[in-house]
Design a protein around this motif. Structure first.
Motif, short mmCIF file in Angstrom:
data_model
loop_
_atom_site.label_atom_id
_atom_site.label_comp_id
_atom_site.label_asym_id
_atom_site.label_seq_id
_atom_site.Cartn_x
_atom_site.Cartn_y
_atom_site.Cartn_z
N GLY A 1 0.82 -1.21 0.00
CA GLY A 1 0.00 0.00 0.00
C GLY A 1 0.85 1.25 0.00
N GLN A 2 1.90 1.25 0.82
CA GLN A 2 2.80 2.40 0.87
C GLN A 2 3.47 2.62 -0.48
OE1 GLN A 2 4.85 0.79 4.41
NE2 GLN A 2 4.91 2.89 5.18
N LEU A 3 3.93 1.53 -1.07
CA LEU A 3 4.64 1.64 -2.35
C LEU A 3 3.73 2.17 -3.44
CD1 LEU A 3 6.76 -1.63 -2.22
CD2 LEU A 3 7.59 0.71 -1.99
N VAL A 4 2.46 1.77 -3.42
CA VAL A 4 1.51 2.26 -4.41
C VAL A 4 1.24 3.75 -4.17
CG1 VAL A 4 -0.89 2.11 -5.20
CG2 VAL A 4 0.44 0.02 -4.83
N ARG A 5 1.01 4.11 -2.91
CA ARG A 5 0.77 5.51 -2.58
C ARG A 5 1.95 6.41 -2.94
NH1 ARG A 5 -1.67 3.29 1.78
NH2 ARG A 5 0.11 3.61 3.16
N GLU A 6 3.15 5.89 -2.77
CA GLU A 6 4.35 6.68 -3.05
C GLU A 6 4.72 6.67 -4.54
OE1 GLU A 6 6.25 8.40 -0.76
OE2 GLU A 6 4.89 7.89 0.88
N GLY A 7 3.90 5.98 -5.33
CA GLY A 7 4.16 5.99 -6.77
C GLY A 7 5.36 5.17 -7.19
N ILE A 8 5.60 4.07 -6.47
CA ILE A 8 6.70 3.18 -6.82
C ILE A 8 6.16 1.98 -7.58
CG2 ILE A 8 8.52 1.69 -5.86
CD1 ILE A 8 9.12 4.60 -5.35
N VAL A 9 5.01 1.49 -7.14
CA VAL A 9 4.40 0.31 -7.74
C VAL A 9 3.00 0.67 -8.25
CG1 VAL A 9 3.46 -1.99 -7.23
CG2 VAL A 9 5.68 -1.33 -6.31
N GLU A 10 2.64 0.09 -9.38
CA GLU A 10 1.30 0.24 -9.95
C GLU A 10 0.59 -1.11 -9.96
OE1 GLU A 10 1.21 3.49 -13.58
OE2 GLU A 10 1.96 1.46 -13.93
N GLN A 11 -0.73 -1.07 -9.81
CA GLN A 11 -1.52 -2.29 -9.90
C GLN A 11 -2.44 -2.20 -11.10
OE1 GLN A 11 -3.15 -1.57 -5.93
NE2 GLN A 11 -2.40 -3.60 -5.36
N LYS A 12 -2.43 -3.24 -11.92
CA LYS A 12 -3.34 -3.25 -13.07
C LYS A 12 -4.19 -4.51 -13.01
CE LYS A 12 0.04 -0.94 -16.06
NZ LYS A 12 0.94 -1.12 -17.22
N PRO A 13 -5.50 -4.35 -13.03
CA PRO A 13 -6.37 -5.55 -13.02
C PRO A 13 -6.11 -6.39 -14.26
CG PRO A 13 -7.65 -3.51 -13.33
CD PRO A 13 -6.26 -3.09 -13.08
N GLY A 14 -6.18 -7.69 -14.06
CA GLY A 14 -5.92 -8.60 -15.17
C GLY A 14 -7.00 -8.52 -16.24
N THR A 15 -6.66 -8.84 -17.46
CA THR A 15 -7.65 -8.80 -18.54
C THR A 15 -8.43 -10.11 -18.57
OG1 THR A 15 -5.85 -9.47 -20.01
CG2 THR A 15 -6.47 -7.15 -20.01
#
Lengths: 181, 181
Positions: free
Chosen positions: B83-97
């Motif tokens: 969660g921290q990494l996503v908030r800090e703009g280090i990691v992105e999450q993309k829903p699977g197709t």
DNA sequence: GTTTTTATGTCAGTCATGTTGACTTAATTC
DNA sequence: GAATTAAGTCAACATGACTGACATAAAAAC
């Protein structure tokens, strides 16, 4: 389109090789600590206790300051763990005869038994790996491992096969440590 | 009095040899993590963040469940760090197709930069050690390291030099894991 | 012989990272 | 439609690090 990731690209091979090294160390350490963790849980001890038990067992009479130097933690961190081990009758402290400020650490009989269990579990893992790999591979393993270790502690693994005290071996030069109390 | 610790005693040599292995792994891992720790501190991240950054960088599109499997921690533990990494703009999450329940993880540009810094510091340590030790020693090192790693993850380091996805490589057999949520 | 340094320990507060357990939501599978 | 799966959340807790301040006894320096 040119694939920069073909086996012909030496830069890529190098990166992959180094990444595999990084990962092998991660997985080896993770698995290497998992068995002792289970044993320690029986005693309500953790990995921090293990490190103390191991190094005191390995270097009977070790002083607190020397142990701090090996573990590279603060005395406050050590104090809690060491205090528990003393109260639980795993480690004994004996004041030095020459310098009575120093407290020399030893394992009790009970402590020695626990140390055996812990070390045997990890030694068995090494014995398996060494046996499967063969003497030559073990030599290579040792060489690379020493290269990975900071110069400061590399000397512990010279060619001495146990005659010298393991901790003393490295305490020639003070070598800049992190700020500690 | 007979000294049971003479070089002529093979049992003792063995014990000493194994203990040196145990200690080398301890010191190597301690030193191996110390440089990244300093870099991470600049970002207010810790070792747990590093592991996530590393494995996501190494396996772009990795799903959360796969990451949990590699790290062997609970999803609650991962969740805070991720969660921290996503908030800090280090990691992105993309829903699977295909399966839209799955969240595939990627590093952002910023995340990739941090990953480079961290990995380069550890890779440099390996490069130095490998170069000093030579190709043959490196082969021995790899062999022993694989022997130290639980069978479950050994397959990651086969002879593949990067063609296969690093995580997928090991996910053939489920292999009993600890209870996790 | 007083002062300073050293070795050790302690109290107090904080932080990072792991845990268990209970529950939710959305999507897929049976 | 029901069950399972992937992911996430809230809460409480344990461990093992950390900093900072202070205390005590012994040794070393002056």
């Amino acid at each position: 389109m040119t694939d920069i990731k073909t086996a012909a690209n030496p830069l890529f091979l190098r990166e992959e090789e180094l990444r595999q090294g990084i990962e092998m160390l991660f997985f080896a350490y993770r698995d290497f600590t998992s068995e002792p963790d289970r044993i320690l849980a029986e005693y309500d001890f953790g990995r921090a206790h293990h490190r103390v038990i191991y190094f005191v067992g390995r270097n009977p009479g070790l002083a607190v300051s020397e142990l701090l130097d090996v573990l590279q933690i603060t005395k406050q961190s050590l104090s809690r763990v060491l205090g528990q081990l003393v109260r639980e009758g795993i480690v004994e402290q004996k004041p030095g005869t020459e310098d009575r400020r120093r407290r020399h650490l030893h394992l009790t009989t009970r402590g020695y038994e626990l140390e055996r269990r812990l070390t045997e579990s990890q030694a068995a893992r090494f014995a398996r790996a060494y046996r499967a790999a063969g003497a030559e591979a073990v030599e290579g393993f040792r060489t690379v491992m020493q290269g990975l270790i900071n110069e400061r502690d590399r000397g512990r693994f010279d060619k001495r096969a146990g005659e010298r005290a393991a901790v003393k071996a490295a305490t020639g030069k003070p070598a800049a440590r992190g700020r500690r109390d």
